[in-house]
Scaffold this active site. Structure first.
Site, PDB file in Angstrom:
ATOM      1  N   ASN A   1     -37.439  31.067  19.638  1.00 44.98           N
ATOM      2  CA  ASN A   1     -36.588  31.608  20.701  1.00 44.98           C
ATOM      3  C   ASN A   1     -35.816  30.525  21.463  1.00 44.98           C
ATOM      4  O   ASN A   1     -34.788  30.822  22.067  1.00 44.98           O
ATOM      5  CB  ASN A   1     -37.479  32.411  21.667  1.00 44.98           C
ATOM      6  CG  ASN A   1     -36.795  32.689  22.987  1.00 44.98           C
ATOM      7  OD1 ASN A   1     -35.929  33.561  23.071  1.00 44.98           O
ATOM      8  ND2 ASN A   1     -37.146  31.934  24.012  1.00 44.98           N
TER       9      ASN A   1
ATOM     10  N   TYR B   1     -21.986  27.729  19.594  1.00 40.01           N
ATOM     11  CA  TYR B   1     -23.046  28.722  19.820  1.00 40.01           C
ATOM     12  C   TYR B   1     -23.022  29.843  18.766  1.00 40.01           C
ATOM     13  O   TYR B   1     -24.017  30.051  18.059  1.00 40.01           O
ATOM     14  CB  TYR B   1     -22.956  29.251  21.256  1.00 40.01           C
ATOM     15  CG  TYR B   1     -24.074  30.201  21.608  1.00 40.01           C
ATOM     16  CD1 TYR B   1     -25.394  29.767  21.644  1.00 40.01           C
ATOM     17  CD2 TYR B   1     -23.814  31.537  21.900  1.00 40.01           C
ATOM     18  CE1 TYR B   1     -26.427  30.638  21.951  1.00 40.01           C
ATOM     19  CE2 TYR B   1     -24.839  32.411  22.208  1.00 40.01           C
ATOM     20  CZ  TYR B   1     -26.141  31.963  22.235  1.00 40.01           C
ATOM     21  OH  TYR B   1     -27.159  32.839  22.536  1.00 40.01           O
TER      22      TYR B   1
ATOM     23  N   LYS C   1     -25.670  30.806  15.624  1.00 41.13           N
ATOM     24  CA  LYS C   1     -26.337  32.115  15.500  1.00 41.13           C
ATOM     25  C   LYS C   1     -25.993  32.803  14.165  1.00 41.13           C
ATOM     26  O   LYS C   1     -26.809  33.561  13.637  1.00 41.13           O
ATOM     27  CB  LYS C   1     -26.002  33.002  16.702  1.00 41.13           C
ATOM     28  CG  LYS C   1     -26.525  32.445  18.039  1.00 41.13           C
ATOM     29  CD  LYS C   1     -28.054  32.247  18.054  1.00 41.13           C
ATOM     30  CE  LYS C   1     -28.594  31.866  19.411  1.00 41.13           C
ATOM     31  NZ  LYS C   1     -30.044  31.675  19.433  1.00 41.13           N
TER      32      LYS C   1
END
Ligand code: NAD
Length: 244
Positions: free
Chosen positions: A88, A152, A156
């Site tokens: 996470n 970012y 992902k």
């Protein structure tokens, strides 16, 4: 739902990770939380203690394979098994590519992708003993990107590729690999983003609100549990249908 399971959660000191620690503990798991610094790990453990939740925590450098290997072995020696890993820990980015250096870009990849690789690689030998669950944290920006902070969404998209591919590779060992793709969620990460980036996004959420950390933690709980025993290789959107 997780009685008798041992879970390791990276980025467990605050936000989505801390909420996931709580939800896993409330559902019977033994949980080891990881953070980036001793102070933040101690603070999280103290906060949880006040809520009568006992966990232990470590702060390895997730980009150091030897440190990660040693810590995972220590956890396995203590509990005898490792059943769930939640990758996470993550950092976001908001600058235009003109204002992003190579070093900025690499930093995002290091924590959002390379740390996930290190943690996953080191738990797999132990999970192969009894099966297991690996859960990664993607994002709704892994579907359509975002207008600045290119590192970012790039990271992902990689999380999704890692998840889908490893799900296939590890299925014969009864190790399930899934990801949760949160929409905008009320944590420090979002508080650090400029209002002009958040406001237009909120308007696009059909369910009409920002997500709570508990919304995401509950999705992790479901995927970690035996209720999801036939689910692997999935990127589960938890975003109020904000994805487009
Ligand atoms: P947060 O900033 O509140 O927490 C991030 C966690 O990651 C912290 O526990 C921090 O210690 C850890 N971390 C950061 N850098 C680290 C490093 N170098 N080494 C070890 N640990 C490190 O963030 P959050 O909003 O709770 O985000 C958690 C995850 O959810 C991230 O992967 C993030 O990309 C993802 N996510 C968040 C949102 C959102 O809107 N909050 C949306 C989509 C995805």
């Amino acid at each position: 739902m997780l009685s008798g399971k041992v879970a390791i959660i990276t980025g467990g000191t605050r936000g989505i990770g801390l909420e996931t620690v709580k939800v896993f503990k409330l559902n019977g798991a033994d949980v080891v939380l990881l953070g980036s610094k001793k102070e933040s790990v101690d603070k999280a453990i103290e906060t949880l203690k006040k809520e009568k939740i006992d966990v232990e925590g470590y702060y390895p450098n997730l980009n150091n394979p030897d440190e990660v290997k040693e810590m995972i072995k220590k956890i396995h020696d203590k509990y005898g098994h490792i059943d769930i890993l939640v990758n996470n820990a993550g950092v976001s980015a908001k600058d235009s590519i003109d204002n992003t250096t190579y070093e900025d870009f690499v930093k995002i990849m290091d924590i959002n992708i390379n740390a996930m690789f290190n943690m996953t690689k080191e738990v797999i030998p132990y999970m192969k003993e009894n099966g297991g669950v690996i859960l990664n944290t993607s994002s709704m920006v892994s579907i359509y990107g975002q207008p600045s902070g290119v590192g970012y969404p790039t990271s992902k998209f990689a999380v999704n590729g890692f998840t889908k591919s490893l799900a296939r590779e590890l299925a014969p060992f009864n190790i399930r690999v899934n990801a949760v793709a949160p929409g905008i969620t009320k944590t420090d990460m979002v508080a650090s983003l400029p209002e002009e980036m958040i406001a237009p996004l909120v308007k696009t959420i059909p369910l009409g609100r920002i997500g709570e950390p508990r919304d995401i933690a509950n999705a992790f709980l479901f995927l970690a549990s035996d209720l999801a025993s036939y689910i692997t290789g999935v990127i589960l959107s938890v975003d109020g249908a904000a994805r487009s």
